[in-house]
Design an enzyme around this catalytic site. Structure first.
Site, short mmCIF file in Angstrom:
data_model
loop_
_atom_site.label_atom_id
_atom_site.label_comp_id
_atom_site.label_asym_id
_atom_site.label_seq_id
_atom_site.Cartn_x
_atom_site.Cartn_y
_atom_site.Cartn_z
N SER A 83 50.08 -111.81 34.34
CA SER A 83 50.32 -112.81 33.30
C SER A 83 49.51 -112.58 32.02
CB SER A 83 49.99 -114.20 33.84
OG SER A 83 48.63 -114.26 34.25
N GLN A 85 47.04 -114.08 29.80
CA GLN A 85 46.04 -115.05 30.23
C GLN A 85 44.76 -114.89 29.44
OE1 GLN A 85 43.88 -113.24 33.98
NE2 GLN A 85 46.10 -113.00 34.26
N HIS A 87 40.31 -116.15 30.09
CA HIS A 87 39.34 -116.84 30.93
C HIS A 87 38.40 -117.65 30.04
CE1 HIS A 87 40.94 -114.31 34.02
NE2 HIS A 87 40.47 -113.22 33.46
N LYS A 110 34.21 -116.00 33.04
CA LYS A 110 34.72 -114.86 33.80
C LYS A 110 34.91 -113.63 32.91
CE LYS A 110 38.36 -113.86 37.21
NZ LYS A 110 39.67 -114.32 37.73
N GLU A 112 34.92 -109.75 32.14
CA GLU A 112 35.27 -108.72 33.12
C GLU A 112 35.26 -107.32 32.50
OE1 GLU A 112 39.78 -108.67 33.99
OE2 GLU A 112 39.36 -110.73 33.35
N HIS A 246 44.84 -111.39 27.32
CA HIS A 246 45.11 -110.08 27.91
C HIS A 246 46.14 -110.18 29.01
CE1 HIS A 246 41.92 -111.84 30.42
NE2 HIS A 246 42.41 -111.13 31.43
N ARG A 265 46.88 -119.41 31.96
CA ARG A 265 48.06 -118.56 31.77
C ARG A 265 49.04 -119.19 30.77
NH1 ARG A 265 47.07 -118.82 37.30
NH2 ARG A 265 46.49 -116.84 38.29
N LYS A 271 53.69 -118.73 37.69
CA LYS A 271 52.63 -119.68 38.05
C LYS A 271 52.45 -120.75 36.97
CE LYS A 271 50.06 -116.26 40.78
NZ LYS A 271 48.77 -115.55 40.95
#
Length: 289
Positions: A83, A85, A87, A110, A112, A246, A265, A271
């Site tokens: 997706s 999305q 964070h 989050k 990453e 991203h 998302r 979802k």
């Protein structure tokens, strides 16, 4: 699909040979890893074991994060695009946890880091202003955003302040992502039909057609025009901070993230979507960084 710290017997029960998009290891409650104690079949969660054995983390980790693992390790094998999305940062994560604890499970950020194991394709961050002005010549994009928004972007110059540019970009992107299903379906259908008639396509146009096959009539197909298309070679890495849009598109990677399961998302997904939160939280930084 998440497969977190599963034992061999659990994998057998879940048909070990079926494909998984994600395998993650860590102590987060959404999918904790387990430890099998020596000399027995007793299993305990990694989190509970660490709380009883904090010395394995080292004094600096314990001092800063307590007796818990501060990161989550993932292996991803992406065959179908994940997706669009972002964070949240810690402040927003705490707010979302209070407002929607059924959706956002913790109050942590989050950030990453993804390390490519194969060629790894990603959509991330907004394109440069120059590239965005080119995007606004795509007929189907113009149809969705409207001539007024197009003109606002075309009038932006290098002399305009960062906050002014950010406000215009946020308004534009929010309008696109918030369009009705009917409008999006019409625009995506026209885009697909037009591109199929073209004799030569750009990389981004080829990507858009590929995404449309996976997610027909999805606003994420249009949103892809607004995001950088990054291709990592094996052993190259990408860092994604909080509030950056991203989508992992294709390939395999290993990733290290802060211990959180918060995902906001807005496209390319069946979802739950939280479009307004995503559009309001983004940094709207432009270009590949």
């Amino acid at each position: 699909m998440n497969n977190s710290g599963s034992s061999q017997s659990e994998l057998d029960d879940e048909e070990e040979d079926q494909p998984y998009a994600e395998f993650w290891m860590g102590s987060h409650v959404s999918g904790p890893s387990f430890i099998v104690l020596d000399g027995s079949e007793q299993r305990v969660t990694l989190k509970s074991w660490l709380l009883e054995n904090p010395n394995v983390l080292g004094p600096k980790v314990v001092e800063k994060w307590g007796g818990d693992l501060p990161f989550l390790f993932k292996v991803l094998s992406v065959d179908k695009a994940l997706s669009i999305q972002a964070h949240p940062d810690k402040n927003l994560a705490r707010t979302l946890l209070k407002l929607h604890p059924d959706v956002y499970k913790d109050g942590n950020h989050k950030p990453e880091m993804a390390l490519a194991g194969t060629e790894f394709k990603v959509l991330c961050g907004l394109v440069t202003l120059k590239e965005l002005k080119a995007v606004l010549t795509v007929p189907e994009v113009v149809e969705l955003v409207g001539v007024e928004n197009v003109n606002l972007v075309l009038q932006i110059t290098d002399e305009d302040g960062e906050e002014k540019v950010k406000a215009i970009l946020q308004s534009l992107f929010t309008d696109v992502m918030s369009e009705s299903k009917e409008s999006v379906t019409g625009a995506v259908d026209k885009l697909r039909n037009r591109l199929h008639k073209e004799s030569q396509l750009t990389d981004k146009e080829q990507l858009v057609l590929w995404l449309e096959k996976q997610y027909p009539s999805d606003v994420g197909v249009i949103a892809a025009f607004f995001l950088n298309h990054v291709k990592l070679a094996p052993d190259e890495a990408l860092f994604l901070g909080a509030n950056e849009p991203h989508a992992y598109i294709y390939g395999e990677c290993i990733a290290c993230k802060a211990t959180s399961d918060n995902v906001v998302r807005a496209g390319l997904t069946p979802k739950h979507r939280d479009v307004q939160t995503l559009c309001s939280m983004l940094t709207y930084k432009q270009g590949k960084r």
